[in-house]
Design an enzyme around this catalytic site. Structure first.
Site, PDB file in Angstrom:
ATOM      1  N   HIS A  56      -7.070  47.994  53.917  1.00  0.00           N
ATOM      2  CA  HIS A  56      -7.081  49.357  53.360  1.00  0.00           C
ATOM      3  C   HIS A  56      -7.640  50.346  54.382  1.00  0.00           C
ATOM      4  O   HIS A  56      -8.397  51.257  54.029  1.00  0.00           O
ATOM      5  CB  HIS A  56      -7.894  49.415  52.055  1.00  0.00           C
ATOM      6  CG  HIS A  56      -7.380  48.507  50.988  1.00  0.00           C
ATOM      7  ND1 HIS A  56      -6.234  48.754  50.280  1.00  0.00           N
ATOM      8  CD2 HIS A  56      -7.858  47.318  50.520  1.00  0.00           C
ATOM      9  CE1 HIS A  56      -6.022  47.780  49.410  1.00  0.00           C
ATOM     10  NE2 HIS A  56      -6.987  46.887  49.533  1.00  0.00           N
ATOM     11  N   GLU A  57      -7.240  50.157  55.644  1.00  0.00           N
ATOM     12  CA  GLU A  57      -7.709  51.014  56.721  1.00  0.00           C
ATOM     13  C   GLU A  57      -6.583  51.905  57.229  1.00  0.00           C
ATOM     14  O   GLU A  57      -5.412  51.490  57.301  1.00  0.00           O
ATOM     15  CB  GLU A  57      -8.245  50.172  57.884  1.00  0.00           C
ATOM     16  CG  GLU A  57      -9.576  49.491  57.597  1.00  0.00           C
ATOM     17  CD  GLU A  57     -10.710  50.486  57.433  1.00  0.00           C
ATOM     18  OE1 GLU A  57     -10.828  51.403  58.260  1.00  0.00           O
ATOM     19  OE2 GLU A  57     -11.487  50.344  56.471  1.00  0.00           O
ATOM     20  N   VAL A  58      -6.933  53.128  57.589  1.00  0.00           N
ATOM     21  CA  VAL A  58      -5.970  54.022  58.213  1.00  0.00           C
ATOM     22  C   VAL A  58      -5.607  53.518  59.604  1.00  0.00           C
ATOM     23  O   VAL A  58      -4.473  53.686  60.080  1.00  0.00           O
ATOM     24  CB  VAL A  58      -6.544  55.454  58.288  1.00  0.00           C
ATOM     25  CG1 VAL A  58      -5.620  56.381  59.063  1.00  0.00           C
ATOM     26  CG2 VAL A  58      -6.782  56.002  56.885  1.00  0.00           C
TER      27      VAL A  58
END
Length: 276
Positions: A56-58
């Protein structure tokens, strides 16, 4: 050893080392965290995108040894990025403290073939960046509408719009309309003012990039350090990011290079168990 070369986990999986580094802060609950993956050989792009999406990381940084050189890439869930300030800072910390311990400086190779010079000095990591240009622009009405307070001056850059205020307390109290910021033509809005506790204060809003408010934005300093240098005649600055997490950066301007320095502390160390 966890950060040694890629190790096999049974017949079908590999263990890939990963760290989460908190940048531009001295405790893990401030600053801007970034994941750094350190496989012994390049992983397929699709795998890197899946890791980023799964976390869930950019963006995640990926450090891979190629002979005596370390290559860094910045994977997003759908592609690759040229390199954000905090992710580069985190990658530099892992490179200097884990992969090349005892080395005080090195160049990280980028996908473009260019290099990013990084150094360790005590508890500080420093990264050299080319400055980014900016120019005056008539954006006062649009930014007043989005930010809720009238700026003293406004500017434009390739990274985004800039709103300048006279007091860092105004910057701290801003409660912008994120929907209106997202409707602007720029990807980001940088807000800055002289600071009572540092040389200048900053906040950065980037809803189009998945960041309603950036915890700590290194890239903005490639613009704001030259900006404040022009205003003050100085070349060395301490910046205070007034986001909820907060952060502190030390910056120096050398001709067309901005050196951004700050602390980088490990928060999480482990491995990813991946199918071959």
């Amino acid at each position: 050893m966890l950060l040694a070369s890629l190790e096999r986990a049974g017949d079908a999986n590999v263990l890939v080392p990963i760290q989460q580094i908190v940048t531009f802060a001295s405790d893990p609950f401030h600053g801007n965290p970034a994941f750094v993956v350190t496989p012994a050989r390049p992983l397929p792009p699709a795998t890197l995108h899946q890791i980023c999406h799964h976390l869930h990381e950019v963006m995640i940084a990926v450090l891979v040894p190629e002979g005596d050189t370390l290559t860094v890439r910045f994977a997003t869930p759908t592609g690759f990025h040229s390199g954000a300030g905090h992710a580069t800072h985190a990658a530099a910390s892992v490179a200097l403290r884990s992969l090349r311990p005892g080395v005080s400086s090195l160049d990280l190779r980028l996908d473009s073939g260019a290099h990013r010079s990084v150094r360790v000095d005590g508890d500080l990591i420093s990264v050299d960046w080319p400055v980014m240009p900016y120019g005056s622009a008539d954006l006062i009405e649009a930014l007043q509408d989005a930010l809720g307070v009238r700026p003293a001056a406004t500017y434009d850059s390739s990274f985004g719009f800039i709103a300048v205020f006279d007091d860092d307390q105004i910057v701290a109290r801003l409660d912008p309309d994120i929907g209106k910021i997202a409707a602007l033509s720029a990807d980001t809005v940088m807000v800055t003012a002289p600071s009572q506790s540092a040389d200048f204060a900053i906040r950065v809003f980037a809803p189009k990039l998945g960041l309603p408010e950036d915890p700590v934005c290194g890239t903005a300093h490639r613009i704001l350090v030259p900006f404040w240098a022009t205003r003050t005649g100085r070349r060395t600055f301490r910046s205070n990011q007034l986001s909820p997490r907060g952060g502190e950066l030390l910056c120096q301007l050398h001709d067309d290079v901005v050196t951004i320095s700050g602390r980088a502390i490990p928060f999480l160390t482990g491995s990813i168990d991946l199918p071959v």
